[in-house]
Design a protein around this motif. Sequence first.
Motif, short mmCIF file in Angstrom:
data_model
loop_
_atom_site.label_atom_id
_atom_site.label_comp_id
_atom_site.label_asym_id
_atom_site.label_seq_id
_atom_site.Cartn_x
_atom_site.Cartn_y
_atom_site.Cartn_z
N ILE A 1 9.99 45.23 51.35
CA ILE A 1 9.15 46.13 50.57
C ILE A 1 7.77 46.27 51.22
O ILE A 1 7.24 47.37 51.35
CB ILE A 1 9.02 45.64 49.11
CG1 ILE A 1 10.33 45.85 48.38
CG2 ILE A 1 7.87 46.35 48.38
CD1 ILE A 1 10.38 45.24 47.00
N SER B 1 9.21 54.92 43.75
CA SER B 1 10.47 54.19 43.90
C SER B 1 10.79 53.49 42.59
O SER B 1 9.92 53.24 41.76
CB SER B 1 10.38 53.17 45.05
OG SER B 1 9.42 52.18 44.76
N PHE C 1 2.85 48.68 42.78
CA PHE C 1 4.19 48.15 42.58
C PHE C 1 4.19 47.26 41.35
O PHE C 1 3.34 46.38 41.21
CB PHE C 1 4.58 47.33 43.82
CG PHE C 1 5.99 46.83 43.79
CD1 PHE C 1 7.01 47.61 44.29
CD2 PHE C 1 6.29 45.59 43.28
CE1 PHE C 1 8.31 47.15 44.28
CE2 PHE C 1 7.59 45.13 43.26
CZ PHE C 1 8.61 45.91 43.76
#
Length: 103
Positions: free
Chosen positions: A26, A40, A62
Motif C-alpha cells: 500500500i 480505493s 487511508f
Amino acid sequence: MLNYNLKTVVLSESRPLDKEKVDAWIHDLFVSDDIKVLSSKGIFNFIYCDYIYEFESNSKTFNSKADQYWQNDDDRKSVVILIGENLDNEIKYHKDFSKCIAN
C-alpha cells in the motif's frame, strides 16, 4: 479540455495475506510517481486473523477497521478496488498484490 486517464482496477486473492507485506505494498502504491490513486476500497483476509479488515482511501488518506469476524460460511478472500489515473499496467498490480500472500 481536461484529459484524465482514469481507470478502475479490481484485485482479488483467495489465499491469506501477510499484513506487513500488504502495508509495504500500500505504501509503495500511494507514493508512486507513475500513478495517482484517487480512491480505493476493499477487504483483507490476513493469515492467523479472524477479523475482516476493511479499508478505504481518498487520495492519500487511508482508513481501516477490523470490527467484524469472518463467519464459518464466508468466502475468505481479499478484494481491492483502485480508482485512479494512469493505472494502465493492470498485470503488474495483480502480480504485486499476489506477492503479499503469506508464506
